[in-house]
Design a protein around this motif. Structure first.
Motif: not given
Length: 545
Positions: A382-388
């Motif tokens: 959730k942290y990484w994918v939504t940041k990208r």
């Protein structure tokens, strides 16, 4: 007036009239990977029907109309009586009705339910992301309700129904129901233990009244809500119905709708409870956070799936444009620099879809190792994918040039939509701290995570090196909170790399490991090593058209 001064040439045809599911190689392969063989044909048929609907000109018009005609708050009728209703464009109801009828709220009682639902959610969210909010919360409310068997028996059949009926009616008279959620208060934000809404117990067992507010209450037209409030025993979870069993409306004062950056088709509201708002306790007093955590985990996974869907649509539009647009003597898709940009975005999209499907399959499996894996992998993903998603949406828009900057292209809507999933259900810092909490409290979760990524050990030296570096970082917990974001980013990338090495074509896995794990990657999209087979990566992402 003069006759036509020019003819329209060198413009990409609209990307419409195609099967969104079948045209997505990553999604179709992932479904085939995890679905039980005896059910794969049935699942493909369902998703194909949904995919053709999502790619139709009709559905795309619905998505545009639902965002152009935003929800309208009606606080009172003409005589001054409280209404507290939200009025939506008919296109919104068509989108929501189609989602419900496609089973996107009914995962919990079907074999391979989370996998097929995740794939369908990614397909249909490419039409419009806003209506996915009530779809997601209705789906996610089930594990919280199951802490109270009586409530679950009453409400779960309504939540998992494939029937959608708008309007505020007694829940017993509706074939299906939608759920919303109210946790955030203005003074607390993500710190829900600082909430000030008070629940006073009534004589009836499990019944309370609420006094207080919610600063963000999503989907206020829903039939019921899960909310947190301070009961005598501490923070507790409650079920708040909009219409009471006798047909009267519960006190649910809509103060205003939020004017948001994006997510325009969906209503988010501020709501007040005045001491007559009736609720039913869900779970034990003082165990509100533990009760609702199952809902939070499911909606966090939907943030991953929703961002993956947005990225897929952005990449599909960018590659489609480049495959039909000529400049400087040839098609854009054949220009080395544009090919690098497109391939880099395609890698990001494939990695997001692949990890989302793996986590959905873990929810289906019932395996203890998968349960432990989810504890770390969901907040990390959730942290990484939504940041990208936001940076990818911006790059995809740029691929269309000025055509992408105008509203008619649909790309600005994707860009405005992209940041919401990084904020919803806990911002980046909340996810990173949740990973640290899991590492400290549940060491077996780390073992499950390392076992999962270790399944690809020895297949790529860059992945092996990244796993080794991650272990070194985990061994040094000094000042870990200050570097938590970097740690969680590496965990997400290692998980994505492991999955791609195992399941993606060699050229895709090679490009991902060379860039995301090998260190030869710049800060912007389009900085992949030029020696890689980028043409194959781009072609894999292209919609046959």
């Amino acid at each position: 007036m003069a006759a036509t001064t020019h003819t329209v040439t060198n413009q990409a045809p609209p990307l419409v009239g195609y099967d969104v599911f079948a045209a997505d190689a990553v999604l179709t392969e992932g479904v085939a990977r995890y679905a039980a063989p005896e059910r794969l044909g049935e699942i493909r048929t369902e998703l194909g029907e949904l995919g053709r609907a999502a790619g139709s000109s009709q559905a795309q018009r619905w998505g545009a109309q639902a965002n152009e005609h935003r929800p309208v708050l009606r606080t009172h009728d003409r005589y001054g009586n409280r209404l507290d209703e939200v009025e939506f464009h008919p296109a919104y109801h068509r989108l929501l009705g189609h989602a419900v009828s496609a089973g996107l709220t009914g995962a919990w009682s079907r074999p391979d339910g989370h996998l097929r639902r995740a794939a369908g959610f990614m397909v249909w969210s490419q039409v419009d992301a806003g209506h996915g909010c009530p779809v997601s919360m209705t789906h996610a409310a089930v594990p919280a309700l199951r802490t109270d068997p009586e409530l679950a028996a009453e409400w779960e059949p309504r939540l998992t129904s494939d029937a959608y009926e708008p309007g505020l009616l007694p829940p017993g008279g509706k074939p299906g129901a939608l759920f919303g959620m109210g946790m955030t208060e203005k003074q607390g934000g993500s710190d829900v233990r600082a909430n000030t809404t008070v629940a006073e117990p009534l004589a009836e067992e499990g019944a309370y009244t609420l006094t207080g507010h919610k600063w963000f209450c999503s989907a206020p037209m829903s039939d019921a809500f899960l909310v947190l409030a301070q009961a005598p025993g501490g923070v507790t979870c409650f079920l708040l119905p909009r219409v009471l069993p006798d047909g009267s409306r519960n006190t649910f004062r809509l103060q205003r709708l939020k004017d948001k950056l994006g997510n325009h088709s969906n209503a988010s509201s501020e709501v007040e409870f005045d001491g007559t708002t009736r609720v039913r306790r869900v779970g034990e007093e003082g165990r509100g956070v533990a009760t609702i955590i199952g809902m939070v985990a499911a909606t966090r996974l939907d943030c991953v799936l929703g961002s993956a869907a947005l990225m897929r649509q952005a990449v599909a539009q960018a590659v489609h444009h480049a495959a039909h647009r000529s400049a400087f003597g040839g098609l854009l898709v054949d220009k080395p620099l544009m090919r690098n940009v497109l391939a880099d975005m395609a890698l990001e999209s494939e990695a997001a879809t692949t990890v989302g499907l793996r986590l959905a399959a873990a929810m289906d499996s019932g395996d203890e190792r998968d349960r432990l894996l989810l504890r770390l992998a969901v907040p990390a993903a959730k942290y990484w994918v939504t940041k990208r998603a936001p940076v990818l949406a911006a790059e995809a828009l740029e691929c269309l040039g000025g055509n992408g900057y105008v509203e008619e292209s649909g790309m600005p809507r994707l860009l405005r939509e992209a940041p919401v999933n990084s904020v919803w259900e806990g911002s980046g810092n909340v996810q990173a701290l949740d990973v640290l909490r899991a590492l400290r409290r549940d060491p077996e979760a780390l073992n499950a995570f390392l076992t999962e990524v270790g399944l690809a050990r020895g297949a790529d030296h860059r992945l092996d090196g990244a796993i080794k570096d991650l272990l070194s970082e985990l061994a040094d917990l000094e000042g870990i909170e200050g570097r938590a974001r970097r740690l969680v980013e590496r965990m997400a990338l290692v998980l994505q790399g492991s999955l791609l090495v195992r399941y993606a074509p060699p050229e895709t896995a090679d490009a991902f490991c060379a860039s995301r794990l090998g260190g030869d990657w710049g800060g912007a999209f389009g900085t992949l090593p030029h020696t890689l087979d980028l043409a194959s990566v781009v072609e894999r992402a292209r919609v046959p058209f």
